[in-house]
Write a protein that holds these residues in place. Structure first.
Motif, PDB file in Angstrom:
ATOM      1  N   PRO A 175       0.684  -1.292   0.033  1.00 35.41           N
ATOM      2  CA  PRO A 175       0.082  -0.124   0.197  1.00 35.41           C
ATOM      3  C   PRO A 175       0.981   1.219   0.017  1.00 35.41           C
ATOM      4  O   PRO A 175       1.997   1.142   0.489  1.00 35.41           O
ATOM      5  N   THR A 176       0.179   2.558  -0.458  1.00 34.77           N
ATOM      6  CA  THR A 176       1.056   3.505  -0.722  1.00 34.77           C
ATOM      7  C   THR A 176       1.136   4.380   0.634  1.00 34.77           C
ATOM      8  O   THR A 176       1.963   5.463   0.550  1.00 34.77           O
ATOM      9  N   ASP A 177       0.264   4.156   1.573  1.00 33.63           N
ATOM     10  CA  ASP A 177       0.228   5.023   2.517  1.00 33.63           C
ATOM     11  C   ASP A 177       1.558   4.847   3.578  1.00 33.63           C
ATOM     12  O   ASP A 177       2.000   4.040   3.475  1.00 33.63           O
ATOM     13  N   ARG A 178       1.897   5.716   4.279  1.00 30.19           N
ATOM     14  CA  ARG A 178       3.019   5.866   5.099  1.00 30.19           C
ATOM     15  C   ARG A 178       2.818   4.936   6.466  1.00 30.19           C
ATOM     16  O   ARG A 178       4.037   4.194   6.997  1.00 30.19           O
ATOM     17  N   LYS A 179       1.662   4.950   7.134  1.00 31.18           N
ATOM     18  CA  LYS A 179       1.482   4.262   8.288  1.00 31.18           C
ATOM     19  C   LYS A 179       1.748   2.611   8.067  1.00 31.18           C
ATOM     20  O   LYS A 179       2.347   1.969   8.998  1.00 31.18           O
TER      21      LYS A 179
END
Length: 408
Positions: free
Chosen positions: A153-157
């Protein structure tokens, strides 16, 4: 007279500090050979052995290029107990035997996986098997893990969570393994990767074998599939000097020195090759910004210019300086970029890059670079010494980077 208890306390503190320094993973930027640009996923154990032999014979290991990093393509799936295994045709002797071979030559072994189900090239990856894979890598006597981010996934978290999970697994594996966070800089890993357990983190997408994309300002090189050249990568990494130091390094990707437009990963997206002047500039700039030095040309068949660039002891010493300071870009205008890197002996390294398409003369007082007084200069490439001065006044070729060591 210093009281005896205080002396003992100071001695204990010094001992603990020394032990901490000794146990620090990647106290200087890692150096070695990475397989991807030259071999892609067409790699086998004989290639690794022959490359290791060449690195010893060429004196590269003695200079600090101690790793061979096996990139994507070594995997052969999982066995009936879900243990990750090497491709039996590519690595019939197994990875542990290969590690033993490298260790016998005073070298270290790096390996590759991905924080998803499949790697960038479509091979078995480590999501959901972090503890098991880390223990497997440790049992093989692996020294370094490059952990990619394709298919995630592209999100930082999510990235922070997945990288932390593998870092914890490596720490619990029973072996010290350097951890390379390779999510290409899109989630600003310089802000969190060290806390997540990484010793280095990629700051950009993959480098291509060229000087520059030569794209209009504002162009998204990744979305346009144009490809990042040496100068494009530098522009991103140069702004991140405050985040680098012993045990945690900004990683602007591999050296393309000596590839000369070879087809394959580095030849994609306009990677038609660079000049020897531009290759020397990459070596200079990567050393000034305290980057990992991961060569990717065929060490077994180096030409003399490539050998000269990669084996310069003075430029390597600047990269490997134990103070661990990334050079700061103090000038970035009018086709000039100037970097100043403090060194552990109290001296400085200064790099002057001419980004224009023609030879130009650089004139500047050292005080404008934040350096007061007069210094002796050593040109680390020509080996020419200059008497004490408080000025810089040099002709610089197009795309050339002059590098000087300044001493009192």
């Amino acid at each position: 007279m210093t009281p005896k208890p205080l002396i003992l306390l100071l001695a204990l503190c010094f001992s603990l500090f020394s032990s901490a320094q000794d146990s620090l993973l990647a106290p200087t930027p890692p150096m070695g050979f990475m397989t991807w640009n030259y071999f892609g996923d067409d790699i086998n154990e004989q290639d690794i052995k022959s490359m290791a032999d060449a690195m010893v014979e060429e004196g590269l290991v003695e200079l600090g290029y101690e790793y061979i990093f096996i990139d994507d393509g070594w995997q052969g799936g999982r066995d009936k107990r879900n243990n990750i295994i090497p491709d039996p045709e590519k690595f019939p002797s197994g990875i542990k035997a290969l590690a033993k071979y490298l260790h016998s030559k005073g070298m270290k072994l790096g390996i590759y996986s991905d924080a998803a189900q499949l790697t960038c090239a479509g091979y078995t990856a480590s999501l959901g098997f972090e503890e098991q894979d880390a223990k497997t890598f440790a049992s093989w006597d692996v020294d370094y893990l490059k952990y990619d981010y394709c298919g995630a996934p592209t999100d930082r978290k999510t990235a922070e969570k997945r990288y932390s999970k593998m870092a914890d697994a490596l720490q619990n594996s029973g072996r010290q393994i350097v951890f390379s966070v390779c999510e290409w800089g899109q989630r600003e890993p310089w802000l969190w990767a060290k806390e997540a357990g990484g010793q280095l983190w990629r700051t950009t997408y993959d480098i291509r074998d060229k000087w520059s994309a030569n794209a209009p300002e504002g162009t998204n090189l990744h979305e346009e599939s144009i490809g990042y050249g040496i100068l494009d990568i530098l522009e991103i990494n140069a702004e991140l000097d405050e985040y680098a130091g012993p045990g945690g390094w900004n990683d602007p990707d591999m050296l393309v020195v000596g590839l000369h437009g070879k087809s394959g990963p580095s030849g994609d997206q306009g990677g038609h090759g660079a000049t020897n002047t531009e290759y020397q500039s990459q070596m200079s700039l990567w050393s000034l910004i305290a980057a990992p030095l991961m060569i990717s040309n065929d060490v077994r068949n180096m030409d003399e210019e490539t050998r000269r660039i990669l084996t310069n002891k003075d430029i390597i010493a600047i990269d490997q300086d134990p103070l661990g300071k990334q050079g700061k870009r103090v000038i970035n205008k009018d086709n000039w970029q100037v970097f100043v890197k403090p060194l552990t002996d109290g001296n400085y390294a200064v790099g002057i890059l001419n980004t224009s398409e023609k030879k130009q003369r650089f004139k500047e007082n050292l005080s404008s670079l934040g350096l007061d007084g007069k210094y002796k200069l050593l040109d680390v490439w020509s080996k020419k010494d200059y008497r004490k001065t408080d000025k810089l006044n040099f002709q610089v070729q197009s795309h050339e980077t002059l590098v000087f060591k300044l001493s009192r």
